[in-house]
Design a protein around this motif. Sequence first.
Motif, PDB file in Angstrom:
ATOM      1  N   MET A  40      19.315  26.865  28.460  1.00 16.86           N
ATOM      2  CA  MET A  40      18.332  26.300  29.121  1.00 16.86           C
ATOM      3  C   MET A  40      18.753  25.361  30.258  1.00 16.86           C
ATOM      4  O   MET A  40      18.098  25.094  31.405  1.00 16.86           O
ATOM      5  CB  MET A  40      17.967  25.191  27.891  1.00 16.86           C
ATOM      6  N   TYR A  41      20.160  24.756  30.104  1.00 11.99           N
ATOM      7  CA  TYR A  41      20.599  24.114  31.332  1.00 11.99           C
ATOM      8  C   TYR A  41      20.867  24.673  32.476  1.00 11.99           C
ATOM      9  O   TYR A  41      20.619  24.286  33.520  1.00 11.99           O
ATOM     10  CB  TYR A  41      21.655  23.016  30.589  1.00 11.99           C
TER      11      TYR A  41
ATOM     12  N   LEU B  15      11.249  27.970  36.697  1.00  7.91           N
ATOM     13  CA  LEU B  15      12.477  27.757  35.711  1.00  7.91           C
ATOM     14  C   LEU B  15      12.567  26.415  35.059  1.00  7.91           C
ATOM     15  O   LEU B  15      12.721  26.135  34.025  1.00  7.91           O
ATOM     16  CB  LEU B  15      13.662  27.837  36.730  1.00  7.91           C
ATOM     17  N   THR B  16      12.352  25.367  36.037  1.00  2.00           N
ATOM     18  CA  THR B  16      12.192  24.224  35.538  1.00  2.00           C
ATOM     19  C   THR B  16      11.005  23.671  34.284  1.00  2.00           C
ATOM     20  O   THR B  16      11.390  23.203  33.432  1.00  2.00           O
ATOM     21  CB  THR B  16      12.180  22.823  36.706  1.00  2.00           C
ATOM     22  N   THR B  17      10.110  24.365  34.630  1.00  2.82           N
ATOM     23  CA  THR B  17       8.914  24.031  33.448  1.00  2.82           C
ATOM     24  C   THR B  17       9.460  24.791  32.254  1.00  2.82           C
ATOM     25  O   THR B  17       9.344  24.249  31.167  1.00  2.82           O
ATOM     26  CB  THR B  17       7.527  24.756  34.243  1.00  2.82           C
ATOM     27  N   ALA B  18       9.870  25.929  32.413  1.00  2.00           N
ATOM     28  CA  ALA B  18      10.278  26.817  31.229  1.00  2.00           C
ATOM     29  C   ALA B  18      11.355  26.198  30.514  1.00  2.00           C
ATOM     30  O   ALA B  18      11.635  26.406  29.119  1.00  2.00           O
ATOM     31  CB  ALA B  18      10.708  28.201  31.615  1.00  2.00           C
ATOM     32  N   SER B  19      12.374  25.497  31.184  1.00  2.00           N
ATOM     33  CA  SER B  19      13.501  24.913  30.527  1.00  2.00           C
ATOM     34  C   SER B  19      12.981  23.458  29.797  1.00  2.00           C
ATOM     35  O   SER B  19      13.809  23.013  28.983  1.00  2.00           O
ATOM     36  CB  SER B  19      14.627  24.644  31.604  1.00  2.00           C
ATOM     37  N   PHE B  20      11.956  23.168  30.124  1.00  2.00           N
ATOM     38  CA  PHE B  20      11.440  21.837  29.442  1.00  2.00           C
ATOM     39  C   PHE B  20      10.397  22.164  28.311  1.00  2.00           C
ATOM     40  O   PHE B  20      10.376  21.577  27.216  1.00  2.00           O
ATOM     41  CB  PHE B  20      10.218  21.093  30.332  1.00  2.00           C
ATOM     42  N   LEU B  21       9.867  23.543  28.224  1.00  2.00           N
ATOM     43  CA  LEU B  21       8.933  23.685  27.232  1.00  2.00           C
ATOM     44  C   LEU B  21       9.605  23.857  25.782  1.00  2.00           C
ATOM     45  O   LEU B  21       8.897  23.592  24.653  1.00  2.00           O
ATOM     46  CB  LEU B  21       8.151  24.981  27.520  1.00  2.00           C
ATOM     47  N   PRO B  22      10.805  24.494  25.782  1.00  2.00           N
ATOM     48  CA  PRO B  22      11.551  24.624  24.426  1.00  2.00           C
ATOM     49  C   PRO B  22      11.447  23.210  23.666  1.00  2.00           C
ATOM     50  O   PRO B  22      11.265  23.015  22.455  1.00  2.00           O
ATOM     51  CB  PRO B  22      12.838  25.139  24.599  1.00  2.00           C
ATOM     52  N   LYS B  26      10.040  22.540  20.025  1.00  2.00           N
ATOM     53  CA  LYS B  26      10.580  22.119  18.695  1.00  2.00           C
ATOM     54  C   LYS B  26      10.366  20.878  18.546  1.00  2.00           C
ATOM     55  O   LYS B  26      10.023  20.821  17.041  1.00  2.00           O
ATOM     56  CB  LYS B  26      12.257  21.880  19.461  1.00  2.00           C
ATOM     57  N   THR B  27       9.881  20.223  18.971  1.00  2.00           N
ATOM     58  CA  THR B  27       9.175  18.712  18.531  1.00  2.00           C
ATOM     59  C   THR B  27       7.970  19.044  17.943  1.00  2.00           C
ATOM     60  O   THR B  27       7.431  18.481  16.772  1.00  2.00           O
ATOM     61  CB  THR B  27       8.888  17.888  19.795  1.00  2.00           C
ATOM     62  N   TYR B  28       6.853  19.945  18.480  1.00  2.00           N
ATOM     63  CA  TYR B  28       5.846  20.348  17.778  1.00  2.00           C
ATOM     64  C   TYR B  28       6.208  20.892  16.123  1.00  2.00           C
ATOM     65  O   TYR B  28       5.511  20.541  15.339  1.00  2.00           O
ATOM     66  CB  TYR B  28       4.954  21.293  18.472  1.00  2.00           C
ATOM     67  N   SER B  73       2.695  18.266  29.254  1.00  2.00           N
ATOM     68  CA  SER B  73       3.577  18.389  27.802  1.00  2.00           C
ATOM     69  C   SER B  73       4.388  17.072  27.812  1.00  2.00           C
ATOM     70  O   SER B  73       4.449  16.771  26.725  1.00  2.00           O
ATOM     71  CB  SER B  73       4.798  19.280  28.648  1.00  2.00           C
ATOM     72  N   ALA B  74       4.470  16.302  28.866  1.00  2.00           N
ATOM     73  CA  ALA B  74       5.203  14.861  28.435  1.00  2.00           C
ATOM     74  C   ALA B  74       4.135  13.838  27.693  1.00  2.00           C
ATOM     75  O   ALA B  74       4.536  13.443  26.877  1.00  2.00           O
ATOM     76  CB  ALA B  74       5.756  14.227  29.673  1.00  2.00           C
TER      77      ALA B  74
END
Lengths: 85, 85
Positions: A40-41, B15-22, B26-28, B73-74
């Motif tokens: 991810m990073y 890339l930056t959006t996809a790296s935030f979605l996990p 996970k929180t969901y 998402s945020a």
Amino acid sequence: MIDFYEIIGLVAATLTTASFLPQVYKTYQTKQTEGLSLTMYVMFFIGIVLWLVYGIHLKSIPMILANTITAISALFLIFMKIKYK
Amino acid sequence: MIDFYEIIGLVAATLTTASFLPQVYKTYQTKQTEGLSLTMYVMFFIGIVLWLVYGIHLKSIPMILANTITAISALFLIFMKIKYK
């Protein structure tokens, strides 16, 4: 004179960069990197470098500043992840 | 024809959006929000909304797309944090 939208961009840059830095500091302090996914990073880092290239193309100072700081931070987190895995 | 730099921007956005979605997923799934700081996410959300305003001003499709998805998402993470604190 600085454009109104450049100020919006600079405030945006400050807020999103500042909200990322506590994660960097916490990882530096605790050396705990289990919560961080290397894949991810690395994805995030490549994405940020491309945003930087795009920001340079747009001649956007806020994008250049924010993405330079964030790219360095993300690279540091990747380094910590590899070192303390 | 799509500009080369617009493609760079779109890859960056992906890339930056996809790296935030996990993190969102996970929180969901876990409903665990201890690791999330409400202040940090509110700062981040406001920052992303300002990036969106800035992106609309620049007429940048990658910035509009990425920041719209990330803002939603945020906001969702903020909602989860308040609900499951």
